[in-house]
Design an enzyme around this catalytic site. Structure first.
Site, PDB file in Angstrom:
ATOM      1  N   VAL A 190       0.827  -3.667   3.757  1.00  0.00           N
ATOM      2  CA  VAL A 190       1.033  -5.050   4.427  1.00  0.00           C
ATOM      3  C   VAL A 190       2.247  -5.965   4.157  1.00  0.00           C
ATOM      4  CG1 VAL A 190      -1.419  -5.257   4.761  1.00  0.00           C
ATOM      5  CG2 VAL A 190      -0.372  -6.023   2.770  1.00  0.00           C
ATOM      6  N   SER A 227       0.565  -1.018  -0.185  1.00  0.00           N
ATOM      7  CA  SER A 227      -0.043  -0.029  -0.088  1.00  0.00           C
ATOM      8  C   SER A 227       0.820   1.238  -0.165  1.00  0.00           C
ATOM      9  CB  SER A 227      -0.960   0.005   1.387  1.00  0.00           C
ATOM     10  OG  SER A 227      -1.947  -0.993   1.030  1.00  0.00           O
ATOM     11  N   LYS A 247       0.657   3.600  -3.030  1.00  0.00           N
ATOM     12  CA  LYS A 247      -0.282   4.288  -2.844  1.00  0.00           C
ATOM     13  C   LYS A 247       0.131   5.909  -3.112  1.00  0.00           C
ATOM     14  CE  LYS A 247      -3.938   1.188  -1.691  1.00  0.00           C
ATOM     15  NZ  LYS A 247      -4.206   0.185  -0.619  1.00  0.00           N
ATOM     16  N   TYR A 278      -2.327  -1.467 -10.739  1.00  0.00           N
ATOM     17  CA  TYR A 278      -2.597  -1.317  -9.238  1.00  0.00           C
ATOM     18  C   TYR A 278      -1.575  -2.542  -8.704  1.00  0.00           C
ATOM     19  CZ  TYR A 278      -4.366  -1.719  -4.729  1.00  0.00           C
ATOM     20  OH  TYR A 278      -4.470  -2.046  -3.431  1.00  0.00           O
ATOM     21  N   TYR A 313      -4.526   3.117   7.540  1.00  0.00           N
ATOM     22  CA  TYR A 313      -5.668   2.323   7.513  1.00  0.00           C
ATOM     23  C   TYR A 313      -6.720   2.886   8.695  1.00  0.00           C
ATOM     24  CZ  TYR A 313      -2.634  -1.041   5.019  1.00  0.00           C
ATOM     25  OH  TYR A 313      -1.804  -1.243   4.210  1.00  0.00           O
TER      26      TYR A 313
END
Lengths: 305, 305, 305, 305
Positions: free
Chosen positions: D255, D62, D65, D186, D237
């Site tokens: 993660v 992540s 991102k 992605y 998160y």
């Protein structure tokens, strides 16, 4: 005289057409003629009554969920179907994802899209679409049922939300077999072209415990009982509860304008009326059934003599 | 012979008692004896059958929602009740607030707490609790029904969530009259002490179109039809759909262990079995009804001859 | 020259007034004059600047949540507060119940109603409202702060939803002490009458690490850091994230039209502009702050030299 | 001496490793060594400090991102990105579909999967994955970054939920270009292999306003400000709010065990610690940052002198 009542029922429903709209989210459905209206009733004693546009073909859409559920119960068994799909009304819209969100969740029932896509995935490895088409013709006593290629292609071109549902089901291990094939199977089943008469035929089969007019048993008694119950509790989208109170006849609607009703032990009713209410049910169809239920005491809990 | 079947039904249900638990969220309910089990059946022909602990008193809890709905329909009318409360199964737990969150939302149906509290507020300005108690005695043919003060006080001491629901309803303009009085009325109705026999009496009244055994009409035919339909779709909490499929008898359960069932046109059934399943339904009661439905073909869609 | 910039900021915001509306869900708030607009800035070096309607009194509403949180941290401690209330932005509306639905859930943060009512219940047994009023006067350096009885009574007359939240919290064991007293305390805190200057005073206290202009420490450094962080992530209702990106100044708005901002280490800003955007934030206030943040490089992540 | 502090920080975090678990929902991630731990700090003055396993490669997950958002802001512009993706913390899990359910809804922010898949679809038609890889190497000052084919294939084999999200976005018109290509893009971005040092390099770039150590501007000042703000409010998160309160350093976790932190104007921090807490954040990493924030006064609202 029964014919007169049916004619009257049709005219009772007709004024409501203008309050609804044809479905447009599948482009091809938007081409339907909003003013079409027809009703067919096939009775257990062999008599048949029709009024209006009962030979016009339209796409079966969600009413195919009834056929698929019946076939799934026959070929996969009650346990396999209901280990993975619930029997509960959801209270949410037919294409809702909310109740799929939790970690242990599964589709609430086989009449919403998620449940029907799961059911399609159970059937698809065992029964080909061509066999399903043949079964649909038998159940409906209508050899004219075909795959409407235009509707199928139109629906596949706007299938993103149902594809999302299908992959969400796969992520939860609910899909049996290949996702894309299950989805294709599901959309093809929705694209069958039927008439009000086809639906009356299907309704009669269910009203007659799964035995067709020639006396041949097409479905087991248990299958038919389950299907009728789920139609009653979940068949009219998130308006099922109100419909059960007001009309009390197990029914299933489709956004193509079809409406299938089963007066248990007595008759099958098919209606075509593509002008829909906000919940996706034929608006004139609802009114016609309410009229007939009231006039003919067809409600499951109508006063017993 | 029918008595034998009922005895057998009871024994069929009994082993499931140990898989459930009595309700504990209302402290007084936690004192129930989990092993109690009884069933009474009152038939339209006047015959009555009982087996087990059918004279034990227990608190009616949610089954009172059936009485309140019936009275509300009689004294307020269908329109007033259903302008403010829906007829849809919610798919959520009985004490859920989720579907009340939206700006236009109202309680999904009169069988969940929010709907029943709203219904209580419709009745309360027109019918006193004492009058309701008298009506309950008449409906159930049981003069022994009283307010169980211990249960009432116990429930009022842990009423915060229901009070939250009541005030949320007030904020939406759904409550008619005073919130606290509606809540008090609701809790009192839940605290009526009944027996399996009382419930069989109530079931018979509903099975007999609202006419009591003496031939006196206590409820209108329309009221009874609506009540039975809503029991069928919403009566067993969020297990209503599955119960309709498997049993197919309009029923209403309460966390006090009671279970009211209506075999339309035939009989009323009352069960007491305070060991509950995860959804709050009498676990043995469910099995007993499933056995009876199967053996006696009591399902609404059982094969018609 | 700084005064010129402030004047310009005010005029930059003024045209947006007509795109918003005053709050009306509390009747008394609906009487506010939509066209009022004022800004006060109190700097750490002692200089003070004002422009527009900075001496008009209005009700503090949700900005009181900042004061209550600060006091709760001082008198109950970080652990007690955050064992029962979260620190997470919820993404939902300020009066939402959704995230309270789950069995283990608690209020997401102290800036939404549920969290603030919980915080009120922590404080109320330890600090009287009169003492809170005195603290508010000290924090804001404004002896003119009083309880606006009209607003208090108006809010209590339409408090059903907040009362629902309070009882839902009680049902979850989050409330410390008496529910009704916590609710009353909460509403009284919302009904304090302040001015843009009061808010600038409060902002300065927070900008100056909890030390007032006379050099007296009123709040601990840790308390102030926590409060500023939560203002940044949760202070502007469900528009907090966008405000943090565009403006980047810890702020808290109230539906009375107030806006409290803290430029850490530099200045406190108070704005009064009762015309609100759809999320309940002063519409002109937002624009004024965006202008000032951009012109004066006040964003927390403005380019460092 | 600073090196000593970093060493101490690492040891402060290490005991928490055993309380967490490596991610297993992507099979390949489950092969990580839970006991790995490393931290790198790159300062604006050019000094660099490392301790522990800072040269081990792991998948960025992540944290990519952040890179994608930065590139999207550069090549598509602020308006295009934020017309289709929000800036609000959602309060829900990173892979939640709930807030996408409503008819007008869009992804809440670019740090959750739905938002990042949308962002990928904006970039993909304009910047090839190979170009993105090159950009990642520049941003991180690490030419060793490659696509980890094993992770990529492993993730693609369990991508059903993200594919569901992607098609749900398409059904809402949020996806720009081809869904499958956006999804592939992605997943590839998530499969970049980085080290703690890479993340420290990226953190330094953001801490230094988008200018790399050689003095070359790689990102605009506005882009960097937006990215840091969204990291602060949404980067950890659904534990972002608590992290902001306790640590107060804009950070993004993955993660794969990585943790990117930006001490604005001062330094970039990269941590590798694949033992995760229940929310998916490196459990030791969180503790290390809390220690450093407290010891070095790195909180955005730490007391100003």
């Amino acid at each position: 005289m029964f014919q007169d009542l049916i004619n009257e029922a049709l005219e009772t429903g007709r004024p409501y057409i203008k309050e609804g709209e044809v479905a447009t989210y599948i482009p091809e459905l938007g081409r339907a003629d909003k003013n079409k209206l027809g009703i067919s009733i096939f009775c257990r004693d062999g008599s048949r009554f029709s009024c209006g546009d009962t030979k016009d073909r339209f796409s079966i859409q969600s009413i195919s969920k009834v056929i698929s559920l019946a076939v799934a119960l026959e070929v996969c068994g009650f346990d396999m179907v209901f280990e993975n799909v619930g029997m509960e009304p959801s209270g949410d819209a037919f294409n809702s994802l909310i109740k799929l969100e939790g970690s242990n969740s599964h589709p609430y029932n086989p009449m919403i899209n998620s449940g029907a896509i799961a059911v399609a995935s159970f059937i698809e490895p065992k029964v080909s679409f061509e066999e399903m088409l043949e079964l649909a013709r038998c159940f409906c006593q209508d050899d004219g049922i075909v795959l409407d290629e235009k509707v199928y292609r139109s629906e596949m071109s706007t299938v993103a939300r149902n594809r999302a549902i299908a992959y969400l089901l796969e992520s939860k291990g609910v899909i049996n077999g290949n996702v894309e094939e299950a989805l294709d199977f599901y959309v093809k089943m929705c694209s069958l072209s039927v008439t009000a008469e086809s639906l009356a035929g299907l309704g009669l089969l269910l009203a007659n415990d799964g035995v067709d007019p020639s006396g041949k048993r097409l479905l087991n008694s248990d299958t038919v009982r389950v299907v009728k119950t789920i139609m009653l509790t979940c068949g009219m989208y998130d308006g099922s509860g109100e419909f059960a109170v007001r009309v009390g006849i197990p029914s299933k609607s489709g956004v193509g304008g079809g409406l299938l009703s089963v007066v248990d032990g007595k008759m099958g009713i098919g209606i075509y009326g593509p002008s829909l209410d906000a919940k996706g049910n034929s608006i004139a169809g609802r009114k016609i059934l309410q009229f007939l239920s009231s006039q003919m005491k067809l409600h499951i809990f109508a006063k017993k003599d």
